[in-house]
Design an enzyme around this catalytic site. Structure first.
Site, PDB file in Angstrom:
ATOM      1  N   ASP A  21      15.137   8.739  -8.175  1.00  0.00           N
ATOM      2  CA  ASP A  21      14.819   8.216  -6.840  1.00  0.00           C
ATOM      3  C   ASP A  21      15.299   6.775  -6.721  1.00  0.00           C
ATOM      4  O   ASP A  21      14.588   5.911  -6.212  1.00  0.00           O
ATOM      5  CB  ASP A  21      13.324   8.308  -6.565  1.00  0.00           C
ATOM      6  CG  ASP A  21      12.985   8.092  -5.081  1.00  0.00           C
ATOM      7  OD1 ASP A  21      13.881   8.310  -4.231  1.00  0.00           O
ATOM      8  OD2 ASP A  21      11.851   7.700  -4.776  1.00  0.00           O
ATOM      9  N   GLU A  75       0.844  -1.189   0.000  1.00  0.00           N
ATOM     10  CA  GLU A  75       0.000   0.000   0.000  1.00  0.00           C
ATOM     11  C   GLU A  75       0.877   1.237   0.000  1.00  0.00           C
ATOM     12  O   GLU A  75       1.990   1.232   0.519  1.00  0.00           O
ATOM     13  CB  GLU A  75      -0.936  -0.001   1.214  1.00  0.00           C
ATOM     14  CG  GLU A  75      -1.907  -1.173   1.210  1.00  0.00           C
ATOM     15  CD  GLU A  75      -3.005  -1.026   2.258  1.00  0.00           C
ATOM     16  OE1 GLU A  75      -3.366   0.130   2.550  1.00  0.00           O
ATOM     17  OE2 GLU A  75      -3.480  -2.054   2.758  1.00  0.00           O
ATOM     18  N   GLY A  76       0.361   2.305  -0.621  1.00  0.00           N
ATOM     19  CA  GLY A  76       1.104   3.554  -0.696  1.00  0.00           C
ATOM     20  C   GLY A  76       0.203   4.746  -0.463  1.00  0.00           C
ATOM     21  O   GLY A  76      -0.935   4.610   0.002  1.00  0.00           O
ATOM     22  N   ASN A  77       0.708   5.942  -0.810  1.00  0.00           N
ATOM     23  CA  ASN A  77      -0.036   7.177  -0.568  1.00  0.00           C
ATOM     24  C   ASN A  77      -1.331   7.255  -1.363  1.00  0.00           C
ATOM     25  O   ASN A  77      -2.307   7.848  -0.917  1.00  0.00           O
ATOM     26  CB  ASN A  77       0.835   8.389  -0.915  1.00  0.00           C
ATOM     27  CG  ASN A  77       1.959   8.582   0.075  1.00  0.00           C
ATOM     28  OD1 ASN A  77       1.827   8.225   1.240  1.00  0.00           O
ATOM     29  ND2 ASN A  77       3.067   9.132  -0.381  1.00  0.00           N
ATOM     30  N   PHE A  78      -1.330   6.669  -2.558  1.00  0.00           N
ATOM     31  CA  PHE A  78      -2.460   6.863  -3.460  1.00  0.00           C
ATOM     32  C   PHE A  78      -3.341   5.631  -3.624  1.00  0.00           C
ATOM     33  O   PHE A  78      -4.337   5.671  -4.341  1.00  0.00           O
ATOM     34  CB  PHE A  78      -1.960   7.300  -4.840  1.00  0.00           C
ATOM     35  CG  PHE A  78      -0.973   8.419  -4.785  1.00  0.00           C
ATOM     36  CD1 PHE A  78      -1.312   9.623  -4.197  1.00  0.00           C
ATOM     37  CD2 PHE A  78       0.302   8.263  -5.297  1.00  0.00           C
ATOM     38  CE1 PHE A  78      -0.405  10.663  -4.136  1.00  0.00           C
ATOM     39  CE2 PHE A  78       1.214   9.295  -5.239  1.00  0.00           C
ATOM     40  CZ  PHE A  78       0.871  10.501  -4.656  1.00  0.00           C
ATOM     41  N   GLY A  79      -2.975   4.532  -3.009  1.00  0.00           N
ATOM     42  CA  GLY A  79      -3.774   3.326  -3.173  1.00  0.00           C
ATOM     43  C   GLY A  79      -2.984   2.094  -2.786  1.00  0.00           C
ATOM     44  O   GLY A  79      -2.137   2.129  -1.902  1.00  0.00           O
ATOM     45  N   LYS A  92      -1.482  -1.932  -9.857  1.00  0.00           N
ATOM     46  CA  LYS A  92      -1.438  -0.749  -8.994  1.00  0.00           C
ATOM     47  C   LYS A  92      -2.780  -0.036  -9.125  1.00  0.00           C
ATOM     48  O   LYS A  92      -3.157   0.407 -10.212  1.00  0.00           O
ATOM     49  CB  LYS A  92      -0.293   0.176  -9.404  1.00  0.00           C
ATOM     50  CG  LYS A  92      -0.131   1.391  -8.496  1.00  0.00           C
ATOM     51  CD  LYS A  92       1.015   2.291  -8.944  1.00  0.00           C
ATOM     52  CE  LYS A  92       2.361   1.681  -8.608  1.00  0.00           C
ATOM     53  NZ  LYS A  92       3.466   2.670  -8.831  1.00  0.00           N
TER      54      LYS A  92
END
Length: 454
Positions: free
Chosen positions: A136, A21-25, A42
């Protein structure tokens, strides 16, 4: 599919467990019903993306992955959307992060570290050759597959050529503090290639030594160490490994070793076998498709005829989709155009071959497509300029012609497209290179008419 992990069918994919899971979904495991292939989907919440003003970041990741087809770069297979979600169907890499591997097992041997570093440099170098700078790079963004080979992922902060300033340099500070190059921290222009090389050097240090070369709880002290290149390289490393690390972790980018220097370095060269990128024609990537409803899942492309496009795909190709805000790219028509034609596929291929031959192109006929090649000035490679041509059947009297550039000069590509589209009765070049609406194209399908530009 893991027992107990099955979920609703999604556009031909059976969704399974959550991988992360991440910031947007979140990212979910998925199995493609038609092929049995394994994928990572994703799933991004569009409301969340908009509220965090991250549209550019998502758009950049999609635009970047569309360009990249390399064994050591995570592959984007498909993009779709609903009113509330964006779906990116990615290559499934089942070995986890390089970071986790080092955290659990500790540092790698020089032999293993060299093998993975060679793969990392192959992948990053390939990206740079296509004008893509990751910005990154860190072990968390380097995945390891079941065979122990790496895949570079997470291109959300990457930069394309159009992001360069007038001085030819990048000007946006991106990246994770411990892996960021000193010139990036100075808020001045920097060379994206050299800053990525610095990050690769930090990753190499972590792989061979087991901890970060620059680290401190105080962010100011951390940045001071990075500016000075203040790190210790253990003497137990081989002399050539120490030398390469020092040359990469050189704080002055003008003195830092470049990609060619790394590839020719004696430590890197040992047992080095360069990896070739995938053939651009191996598999096309589908973009802009609206998420099919549950009852539509069997209406998948290629089930019956690889030359046919069904109504769902046609809508997905049109510019009137909700996805336009995420997938439009000002440079995209310089790589691919599509237009409708009433010529049967065989006649269309003959006309394309005739037009290309008259312009001095070599033509190779393959299964359901043509490859148009021409040697450009200063290159001995016959594929220095290459365009693939395909014809898809929409119905008994309407077909779609696609011309897609893999390599070469945009001006020559434009000239070729103008000639072919003109010979096939399409509209003028300015209209060919613009995105037309689906309704207009269907109304004008008696002549060759541009349908969309992806």
């Amino acid at each position: 599919m893991v027992k107990g992990g099955r979920e609703a069918l999604l556009g031909g994919y059976e969704m399974g467990r959550t991988l992360g899971e991440g910031n947007f979904g979140k990212v979910k495991y998925a199995r493609h019903l038609a092929t049995g292939g394994h994928f990572a989907v994703k799933i991004l919440d569009r409301g969340r993306v908009v509220s965090l003003r991250a549209g550019d970041q998502i758009r950049r990741e999609i635009a970047t992955l569309k360009l990249l087809r390399h064994p050591h770069v995570v592959r984007l297979h498909e993009v779709a959307a609903s009113k509330t979600k964006i779906y990116m169907v990615l290559e499934f890499v089942n070995g986890g992060e390089l970071f986790e591997r080092i955290a659990v097992k500790g540092k790698l041997s020089e032999k293993e570290g060299r093998r993975l570093f060679q793969q990392l440099i192959d992948g990053v170098s390939y990206c740079h050759d296509r004008g893509v700078y990751h910005r990154d790079l860190k072990p968390e963004n380097v995945l390891v597959d079941q065979k122990g080979n790496i895949k570079i992922s997470d291109f959300g902060l990457s930069a394309l050529p159009q992001h360069l300033g007038n001085d030819g340099l990048l000007h946006t500070t991106c990246g994770s503090p411990n892996y960021i190059a000193p010139e990036v921290l100075q808020n001045k222009g920097y060379d994206g290639s050299l800053s990525d090389i610095w990050s690769c050097g930090v990753i190499l240090y972590v792989m061979l030594i087991g901890y970060l070369p620059f680290d401190d709880r105080n962010i100011v002290v951390l940045y001071q160490k990075i500016f000075k290149g203040d790190t210790q390289i253990p003497k137990w490393l081989s002399h050539s490994a120490q030398n390469l690390l020092r040359r990469i972790l050189e704080p002055n980018p003008m003195k830092r070793i470049d990609m060619a220097g790394i590839k020719s370095h004696e430590w890197f060269q040992k047992d080095y076998i360069p990896v070739l990128p995938y053939d651009d024609d191996d598999e096309d990537v589908q973009f802009g498709a609206r998420l099919p409803a549950k009852e539509q899942i069997n209406d998948e492309p290629g089930d019956k005829n690889s030359h046919q496009i069904n109504a769902f795909q046609l809508i997905g190709m049109a510019s009137s989709l909700d996805l336009s805000g995420f997938f439009e790219d000002e440079e995209v028509s310089q790589r691919r155009i599509r237009f409708t034609s009433t010529h049967p596929p065989k006649d269309a291929f003959d006309k394309i071959e005739s037009s290309a031959t008259e312009l001095g192109f070599q033509v190779q006929r393959g299964h359901s497509k043509l490859k148009l090649m021409r040697n450009c000035k200063g290159s001995k490679n016959p594929e220095s300029f290459m365009v693939s041509a395909e014809v898809f059947e929409l119905g008994p009297s309407v077909n779609v012609v696609e011309l897609r550039k893999s390599n070469g000069d945009p001006a020559l590509y434009r000239q070729l497209c103008e000639r072919i589209s003109s010979d096939m009765g399409a509209r003028n070049t300015e209209q060919i290179f613009a995105t037309a609406s689906l309704e207009d194209d269907l109304q004008n399908s008696n002549a060759g008419t541009p349908l969309f530009a992806l």
